[in-house]
Write a protein that holds these residues in place. Structure first.
Motif, short mmCIF file in Angstrom:
data_model
loop_
_atom_site.label_atom_id
_atom_site.label_comp_id
_atom_site.label_asym_id
_atom_site.label_seq_id
_atom_site.Cartn_x
_atom_site.Cartn_y
_atom_site.Cartn_z
N HIS A 124 72.81 -21.48 -2.44
CA HIS A 124 71.35 -21.51 -2.63
C HIS A 124 70.82 -20.12 -2.93
CE1 HIS A 124 67.22 -22.83 -2.08
NE2 HIS A 124 67.02 -21.85 -1.21
N SER A 152 64.07 -38.46 5.58
CA SER A 152 64.33 -39.19 4.34
C SER A 152 65.40 -40.25 4.56
CB SER A 152 64.78 -38.22 3.24
OG SER A 152 66.08 -37.72 3.53
N GLU A 209 68.99 -38.86 4.57
CA GLU A 209 69.40 -38.26 5.85
C GLU A 209 69.70 -39.35 6.88
OE1 GLU A 209 67.10 -34.19 6.57
OE2 GLU A 209 65.76 -35.74 5.78
N SER A 234 76.71 -31.26 -0.32
CA SER A 234 75.48 -31.68 -0.95
C SER A 234 74.61 -30.46 -1.19
CB SER A 234 74.73 -32.68 -0.05
OG SER A 234 73.42 -32.89 -0.52
N LYS A 235 73.78 -30.51 -2.23
CA LYS A 235 72.86 -29.41 -2.50
C LYS A 235 71.75 -29.35 -1.46
CE LYS A 235 73.70 -29.27 -7.48
NZ LYS A 235 73.09 -29.40 -8.83
N SER A 236 71.49 -30.48 -0.80
CA SER A 236 70.48 -30.52 0.25
C SER A 236 71.03 -29.86 1.51
CB SER A 236 70.08 -31.96 0.55
OG SER A 236 69.36 -32.05 1.75
N SER A 240 69.77 -29.84 4.59
CA SER A 240 69.72 -30.72 5.76
C SER A 240 70.80 -31.80 5.69
CB SER A 240 68.34 -31.38 5.86
OG SER A 240 68.03 -32.10 4.69
#
Length: 465
Positions: free
Chosen positions: A135, A218, A221, A263-265, A267
């Motif tokens: 990131h 979300s 998640e 994952s790019k996320s 969280s």
């Protein structure tokens, strides 16, 4: 045909022991040792390479069998059955990371050197522990900056890498197993569910409502956390196995299967770390496949609501605590409806004090609170009396007297009426928007049981008044 296992990378060859089963003359060499089989494989490969015109770099070659060697910058140890980062490489890496941690900003090229994808053989979770680095690099390159700010999340990730490189000995290769099990997981806005199939004829269902904190997150998640909680629920049953997981979340499937978990996320990536840690601890090979919602066996478990999961309202609970408390343990609950921090759940949960009320060993000092399903009231009361437990049991009683009522009336030191049929504000029922007040379906009582061996006569007399 020649029985020589060989791993090739550009102009490097890594040879294993001769595979006796692949040879037509296997009976002649069955008595050979592993060393002799390795020497034979190396001889065959060398003969083939030389006869076809290859030049062998003898100074770079290891021609005698060894159990540990450095290949492509990584130590391959067949005794430990692991890939290990060489000590010299560890020292250079730690020095580089510590120099980065000493600064508020570092060059992009420095962080690119630190990024630990090359460690993924020795540390299988490498990809999911570089998200802060990725990131930061992406943000710096997008803004055409040469410097990367070392913020707190990036700093914590770098510290994790120093710790794991310095302290972790090795991650053992997953053992080859032939037991394959199936697990279906799903999540709705208000609940998660899972169906575990240990064989073709048996299935186990687990589910629980989301807590207030998780209802706001979300769906991606929630789907990932549902899998994490389902794995805890099946626990030892999937140790040393291949586990095929079926989920209708395309995001979860892609995050786990796209080359390596990640994952790019940020969280979502943190949740994947929990799943990966479970796999390492239990030596579980986890495969996640996509399934349509209509074919997901856990879909119903993640949606249906039941009064069996109801709990007392705050007002009613406080009344019970004043009368019979303080209670120390909720003997029959899940995380979402537990009235106490310590609770016994029907299936393993990461924050429960134990599993299954009927098999849990209670202390003589425990003051247990129970709100069992109607069908379990009789066995719960018998278990309390037979094991001399101090307990308060919430009991539903419809217009007719249930079969267990004479036993309760005879053995309880006190029976407290909590509500009449139709009263509101006494119990909370699960809904799509958390636990909400509902009308009481029948009369509600609290029966108090006191262990004869640990209670004084004065206490019993007081409770009977």
């Amino acid at each position: 045909m020649l029985g020589v296992p060989c791993l090739q990378y550009i102009d490097d060859r890594h040879v294993g022991p001769l595979r006796v089963a692949a040879l037509s003359t296997a009976s002649q060499i069955n008595s050979w040792s592993n060393r002799e089989l390795s020497e034979a494989a190396a001889y065959i490969l060398l003969h083939l390479c030389v006869s076809t015109g290859y030049f062998i770099a003898l100074d770079k070659s290891i021609l005698l069998p060894v159990r540990s060697l450095v290949l492509l910058g990584m130590t391959v140890d067949t005794t430990l059955q692991a890939f290990i980062i060489p000590d010299s490489k560890k020292a250079r890496f730690v020095e580089l990371v510590e120099s980065a941690l000493a600064k508020h900003a570092i060059l992009i090229t420095t962080l690119q050197k630190v990024k630990c994808i090359s460690f993924s053989l020795a540390i299988p979770c490498a990809r999911i522990y570089i998200r802060q680095m990725a990131h930061a690099l992406s943000k710096a390159q997008t803004s055409a900056q040469n410097l990367v700010r070392v913020n707190n999340p990036l700093r914590e990730e770098l510290k994790w890498w120093i710790k794991i490189v310095q302290t972790a000995s090795h991650f053992k290769w997953l053992e080859e197993r032939h037991t394959t099990l199936q697990l279906y997981t799903d999540s709705s806005s208000h609940k998660w569910g899972a169906v575990f199939k240990p064989n073709s004829t048996k299935s186990l269902t687990f589910s629980d409502s989301w807590e207030d904190e998780w209802r706001k997150k979300s769906i991606n998640e929630k789907e990932t956390e549902a899998l994490a909680r389902a794995l805890i629920a099946v626990g030892p049953q999937v140790t040393n196995t291949r586990l095929n997981v079926f989920s209708d979340s395309a995001v979860l499937v892609h995050a786990w299967n796209a080359g390596f978990p990640g994952s790019k996320s940020i969280s979502l990536n943190d949740l994947l770390k929990k799943i990966f840690s479970f796999c390492i601890e239990h030596n579980t090979q986890l495969n996640i496949a996509h399934v349509r919602s209509q074919q997901n066996l856990a879909d119903r478990a993640s949606r249906e609501l039941s009064m069996m999961n109801a709990k007392l309202s705050d007002q009613t609970w406080n009344k019970l605590e004043r009368e019979f408390g303080p209670h120390t343990l909720d003997g029959m609950a899940t995380y979402s409806n537990a009235r106490l921090k310590d609770f016994i759940s029907p299936f393993p949960q990461h924050n429960s004090a134990g599993v299954d009320f009927f098999h849990h060993h209670f202390s003589r000092d425990d003051n247990i609170y129970l709100y069992p399903p109607f069908s379990l009231t009789h066995p719960v009361v018998k278990h309390i009396v037979n094991n001399s437990l101090n307990a308060t049991v919430v009991i539903h009683k419809d217009n007719s007297y249930p079969a267990f009522w004479p036993m309760v009336a005879h053995l309880a030191v006190r029976i407290l009426k909590l509500a009449n049929r139709g009263d509101s504000g006494v119990i909370l029922a699960p809904s799509t928007d958390g636990y909400k007040p509902c009308s009481t379906p029948c009369e509600l009582f609290a029966a108090r049981f006191v262990a004869p061996a640990t209670s004084s006569g004065d206490e019993c007399d007081e409770l009977k008044q």
